[in-house]
Design a protein around this motif. Structure first.
Motif, PDB file in Angstrom:
ATOM      1  N   ALA A  23       0.828  -1.204   0.000  1.00  0.00           N
ATOM      2  CA  ALA A  23       0.000   0.000   0.000  1.00  0.00           C
ATOM      3  C   ALA A  23       0.865   1.257   0.000  1.00  0.00           C
ATOM      4  O   ALA A  23       0.587   2.223  -0.724  1.00  0.00           O
ATOM      5  CB  ALA A  23      -0.936  -0.008   1.207  1.00  0.00           C
ATOM      6  N   LEU A  24       1.930   1.253   0.817  1.00  0.00           N
ATOM      7  CA  LEU A  24       2.829   2.409   0.852  1.00  0.00           C
ATOM      8  C   LEU A  24       3.504   2.604  -0.512  1.00  0.00           C
ATOM      9  O   LEU A  24       3.565   3.721  -1.033  1.00  0.00           O
ATOM     10  CB  LEU A  24       3.874   2.222   1.940  1.00  0.00           C
ATOM     11  N   LEU A  26       2.442   1.632  -3.405  1.00  0.00           N
ATOM     12  CA  LEU A  26       1.455   2.093  -4.381  1.00  0.00           C
ATOM     13  C   LEU A  26       1.201   3.587  -4.230  1.00  0.00           C
ATOM     14  O   LEU A  26       1.027   4.298  -5.223  1.00  0.00           O
ATOM     15  CB  LEU A  26       0.149   1.321  -4.217  1.00  0.00           C
ATOM     16  N   GLY A  27       1.169   4.075  -2.990  1.00  0.00           N
ATOM     17  CA  GLY A  27       0.996   5.505  -2.776  1.00  0.00           C
ATOM     18  C   GLY A  27       2.116   6.310  -3.395  1.00  0.00           C
ATOM     19  O   GLY A  27       1.887   7.337  -4.051  1.00  0.00           O
ATOM     20  N   VAL A  28       3.347   5.839  -3.216  1.00  0.00           N
ATOM     21  CA  VAL A  28       4.506   6.519  -3.814  1.00  0.00           C
ATOM     22  C   VAL A  28       4.428   6.481  -5.337  1.00  0.00           C
ATOM     23  O   VAL A  28       4.597   7.503  -6.022  1.00  0.00           O
ATOM     24  CB  VAL A  28       5.815   5.865  -3.330  1.00  0.00           C
ATOM     25  N   ALA A  29       4.170   5.291  -5.888  1.00  0.00           N
ATOM     26  CA  ALA A  29       4.148   5.147  -7.348  1.00  0.00           C
ATOM     27  C   ALA A  29       3.011   5.961  -7.964  1.00  0.00           C
ATOM     28  O   ALA A  29       3.196   6.599  -9.013  1.00  0.00           O
ATOM     29  CB  ALA A  29       4.009   3.670  -7.720  1.00  0.00           C
ATOM     30  N   ALA A  30       1.852   5.955  -7.319  1.00  0.00           N
ATOM     31  CA  ALA A  30       0.728   6.729  -7.853  1.00  0.00           C
ATOM     32  C   ALA A  30       1.032   8.217  -7.829  1.00  0.00           C
ATOM     33  O   ALA A  30       0.690   8.953  -8.770  1.00  0.00           O
ATOM     34  CB  ALA A  30      -0.539   6.441  -7.051  1.00  0.00           C
ATOM     35  N   ALA A  31       1.695   8.685  -6.772  1.00  0.00           N
ATOM     36  CA  ALA A  31       2.061  10.103  -6.703  1.00  0.00           C
ATOM     37  C   ALA A  31       3.007  10.462  -7.834  1.00  0.00           C
ATOM     38  O   ALA A  31       2.859  11.506  -8.486  1.00  0.00           O
ATOM     39  CB  ALA A  31       2.702  10.412  -5.354  1.00  0.00           C
ATOM     40  N   ARG A  32       3.956   9.600  -8.108  1.00  0.00           N
ATOM     41  CA  ARG A  32       4.935   9.882  -9.164  1.00  0.00           C
ATOM     42  C   ARG A  32       4.278   9.921 -10.541  1.00  0.00           C
ATOM     43  O   ARG A  32       4.622  10.756 -11.378  1.00  0.00           O
ATOM     44  CB  ARG A  32       6.040   8.831  -9.138  1.00  0.00           C
ATOM     45  N   ALA A  63      -1.012   3.522   5.482  1.00  0.00           N
ATOM     46  CA  ALA A  63       0.132   3.191   4.635  1.00  0.00           C
ATOM     47  C   ALA A  63       0.100   3.978   3.328  1.00  0.00           C
ATOM     48  O   ALA A  63       1.115   4.539   2.890  1.00  0.00           O
ATOM     49  CB  ALA A  63       0.162   1.693   4.354  1.00  0.00           C
ATOM     50  N   VAL A  64      -1.076   4.024   2.682  1.00  0.00           N
ATOM     51  CA  VAL A  64      -1.191   4.792   1.440  1.00  0.00           C
ATOM     52  C   VAL A  64      -0.915   6.268   1.689  1.00  0.00           C
ATOM     53  O   VAL A  64      -0.198   6.926   0.919  1.00  0.00           O
ATOM     54  CB  VAL A  64      -2.590   4.597   0.811  1.00  0.00           C
ATOM     55  N   VAL A  65      -1.484   6.797   2.766  1.00  0.00           N
ATOM     56  CA  VAL A  65      -1.267   8.205   3.097  1.00  0.00           C
ATOM     57  C   VAL A  65       0.214   8.473   3.336  1.00  0.00           C
ATOM     58  O   VAL A  65       0.756   9.499   2.889  1.00  0.00           O
ATOM     59  CB  VAL A  65      -2.111   8.592   4.331  1.00  0.00           C
ATOM     60  N   ALA A  66       0.900   7.544   3.999  1.00  0.00           N
ATOM     61  CA  ALA A  66       2.339   7.722   4.240  1.00  0.00           C
ATOM     62  C   ALA A  66       3.102   7.789   2.924  1.00  0.00           C
ATOM     63  O   ALA A  66       4.010   8.612   2.753  1.00  0.00           O
ATOM     64  CB  ALA A  66       2.858   6.582   5.109  1.00  0.00           C
ATOM     65  N   GLY A  67       2.735   6.919   1.981  1.00  0.00           N
ATOM     66  CA  GLY A  67       3.426   6.943   0.693  1.00  0.00           C
ATOM     67  C   GLY A  67       3.186   8.228  -0.061  1.00  0.00           C
ATOM     68  O   GLY A  67       4.116   8.803  -0.659  1.00  0.00           O
ATOM     69  N   LEU A  68       1.958   8.720  -0.032  1.00  0.00           N
ATOM     70  CA  LEU A  68       1.643   9.977  -0.718  1.00  0.00           C
ATOM     71  C   LEU A  68       2.370  11.152  -0.072  1.00  0.00           C
ATOM     72  O   LEU A  68       2.988  11.980  -0.758  1.00  0.00           O
ATOM     73  CB  LEU A  68       0.134  10.208  -0.701  1.00  0.00           C
ATOM     74  N   ALA A  69       2.290  11.235   1.252  1.00  0.00           N
ATOM     75  CA  ALA A  69       2.914  12.361   1.948  1.00  0.00           C
ATOM     76  C   ALA A  69       4.428  12.323   1.811  1.00  0.00           C
ATOM     77  O   ALA A  69       5.080  13.368   1.659  1.00  0.00           O
ATOM     78  CB  ALA A  69       2.503  12.356   3.415  1.00  0.00           C
ATOM     79  N   VAL A 147       7.876  17.744   2.210  1.00  0.00           N
ATOM     80  CA  VAL A 147       7.038  16.561   2.392  1.00  0.00           C
ATOM     81  C   VAL A 147       5.580  16.991   2.516  1.00  0.00           C
ATOM     82  O   VAL A 147       5.272  18.165   2.762  1.00  0.00           O
ATOM     83  CB  VAL A 147       7.460  15.759   3.639  1.00  0.00           C
ATOM     84  N   GLY A 148       4.681  16.041   2.351  1.00  0.00           N
ATOM     85  CA  GLY A 148       3.261  16.369   2.357  1.00  0.00           C
ATOM     86  C   GLY A 148       2.683  16.583   3.744  1.00  0.00           C
ATOM     87  O   GLY A 148       3.203  16.074   4.736  1.00  0.00           O
ATOM     88  N   ARG A 149       1.612  17.355   3.797  1.00  0.00           N
ATOM     89  CA  ARG A 149       0.856  17.559   5.030  1.00  0.00           C
ATOM     90  C   ARG A 149      -0.381  16.672   5.005  1.00  0.00           C
ATOM     91  O   ARG A 149      -0.995  16.503   3.955  1.00  0.00           O
ATOM     92  CB  ARG A 149       0.390  19.012   5.171  1.00  0.00           C
ATOM     93  N   VAL A 150      -0.769  16.142   6.155  1.00  0.00           N
ATOM     94  CA  VAL A 150      -1.926  15.265   6.251  1.00  0.00           C
ATOM     95  C   VAL A 150      -2.936  15.894   7.208  1.00  0.00           C
ATOM     96  O   VAL A 150      -2.601  16.225   8.345  1.00  0.00           O
ATOM     97  CB  VAL A 150      -1.531  13.867   6.760  1.00  0.00           C
ATOM     98  N   ARG A 151      -4.180  16.059   6.733  1.00  0.00           N
ATOM     99  CA  ARG A 151      -5.224  16.682   7.548  1.00  0.00           C
ATOM    100  C   ARG A 151      -6.550  15.945   7.323  1.00  0.00           C
ATOM    101  O   ARG A 151      -6.794  15.433   6.234  1.00  0.00           O
ATOM    102  CB  ARG A 151      -5.463  18.157   7.175  1.00  0.00           C
TER     103      ARG A 151
END
Length: 456
Positions: A23-24, A26-32, A63-69, A147-151
């Motif tokens: 999941a992490l 995938l978050g990184v790859a999707a962001a890229r 996990a996904v949020v961590a990868g995106l942020a 780095v990203g912010r999470v809210r």
């Protein structure tokens, strides 16, 4: 590497194949892939993330949020929300990426991750392959303030319910106005899933008296005996409460099936027909055309032909329905399973939206759901799965000849469809005919030919 994306995102046993690590990544790859395609000038990259009620959705979401942020993307957490709600906010909030943590109608141990591109649209195969290609690659990690912010995004339920009600001609309370006999009484089965909070609110705000079942999620009971794959409780509740109709969504509320006042099931083909005629009568059905799949019942296509509505057919899967709708500019499409896409209001199938517009048709016409659904006389349909065969040889000459002979015998009173499975060495034989016995006999004969000709 083998493909991990299926017909509706990445899906599998949570903490089995579908791990926090995946999941992490995938978050990184999707962001890229998705963020690199441009953003709005001066705006930091933004993602929205929502989930259904499965307990595994909690760790997968983090996990996904961590990868995106970690990739420099700001994230708004939408909490529990239907898939079409996440799609709505992806568009409404100008996000680069939308993520849904859900396995839809699957049982609780499974989960899934679906990505949406800007505008709230599902990814095409090319984008999914590109995301897969970036999994596990080295990448330049942002640091410090990059780095990203999470809210959290607090008003999710209120805003999405308001959006759904705004799509109705009468707006808030509109389904109650003009009914001297009082409001419609409706049973809503939320499958203990993502619609458990927003679903009853949206129907009540529209002016419906709502009886709710399957709306007490505990993280473990999603789709367990409730929802669009288990209609028995809804059928009983509609009759017991003297309701005018009942609607059942699945775990992520992107599909909807109905039950009329007698407890009889109204399937996706019938719902699609009701909405097609409503939109045609209002002058809103683009080119008087509706998009369906090859699995739509012959009774549906004949009913639409008799009403002067053109039916376009696609491969099975709501993504293929949507692709054809977008290519042709059509605004209504769907599947027998209850995925109904109303492109004037949504980018995906939306079970709550579907229910509201069926109820609007009932109010406008003063007719019961049973009466409205009777426009479709369903042909008996039989499906036989033939395992252990070479699904890539469905063009075998002898098999095609056997199919042609059965089709000739059935004439306009039936049809035959062979569908190779996308994931197994299996061929599905679907037959519709004037009687169940004829459909079963035809399917059994053709299944025998499939076994003989395509045996491994």
């Amino acid at each position: 590497m083998p493909r991990i994306f299926g017909t509706d995102g990445v899906r599998g046993l949570a903490n089995g194949p579908l791990t926090a690590e995946l999941a992490l990544d995938l978050g990184v790859a999707a962001a890229r892939v998705l963020v690199d395609r441009g953003g709005y000038a001066g705006q930091r990259p933004l993602a929205v993330v929502g989930r259904d009620t499965r307990i595994s959705g909690q760790f997968l979401e983090h996990a996904v949020v961590a990868g995106l942020a970690a990739s420099g993307v700001d994230v708004l957490r939408l909490r529990v929300l239907p898939t079409p709600g996440v799609a709505y906010f992806t568009d409404a909030l100008g996000a680069d990426v939308g993520v849904v943590i859900s396995a839809s109608h699957n049982a609780m141990p499974d989960n899934g991750i679906k990505f949406l591109a800007r505008g709230g649209v599902k990814l095409d195969d090319a984008l999914e392959r590109e995301i897969e290609a970036h999994l596990g690659e080295d990448w330049d990690r942002p640091t410090g303030g990059d780095v990203g912010r999470v809210r959290p995004y607090a008003p999710t339920v209120e805003e999405y319910a308001a959006h759904l009600v705004r799509t109705l001609d009468g707006g808030p309370g509109g389904l109650a106005r003009g009914r001297s006999a009082g409001p419609l009484r409706v049973v809503l089965d939320c499958a203990h899933g993502a619609a458990s909070e927003v679903g009853p609110r949206a129907l009540a705000d529209a002016g419906v008296e709502v009886v709710t079942i399957g709306a007490e999620p505990d993280g473990l009971n999603i789709n367990d005996g409730y929802g669009s794959t288990h209609l028995e409780r809804l059928q009983r509740a509609v009759v017991d409460h003297g309701a005018h109709a009942g609607f059942a969504v699945d775990g992520d509320a992107d599909r909807c099936l109905a039950v009329d006042a007698t407890g009889a099931v109204v399937d996706g083909d019938q719902i699609l027909a009701v909405l097609a005629l409503a939109m045609r009568d209002a002058g809103r059905l683009v080119d008087d055309t509706v998009v369906a799949t090859v699995m739509s019942n012959l009774g549906f296509t004949k009913a639409m032909e008799a009403a002067g509505v053109v039916v376009r057919q696609t491969a099975v899967g709501d993504r293929y329905v949507l692709e054809d709708m977008r290519a042709g500019g059509y605004n209504l499409g769907g599947e027998q399973s209850g995925h109904v896409i109303m492109r004037d209001h949504a980018t995906t199938g939306d079970g709550l939206l579907t229910a509201l517009h069926v109820l609007q048709r009932m109010v406008v016409t003063g007719r019961s759901l049973r009466d409205l659904a009777s426009v479709v006389t369903r042909f008996p349909q039989v499906l036989v799965n033939v395992p252990g065969v070479d699904k890539d040889r469905c063009d075998d000459a002898a098999l095609l000849a056997a199919v042609a002979a059965e089709e000739s015998r059935l004439g306009e009173a039936g049809r035959v469809l062979l569908r190779p499975s996308g994931t197994e060495p299996l061929v599905r034989v679907m037959v519709e005919a004037a009687t169940t016995d004829d459909a079963q006999g035809t399917a059994d004969r053709l299944a025998g030919v499939v076994r003989e000709r395509l045996s491994l």
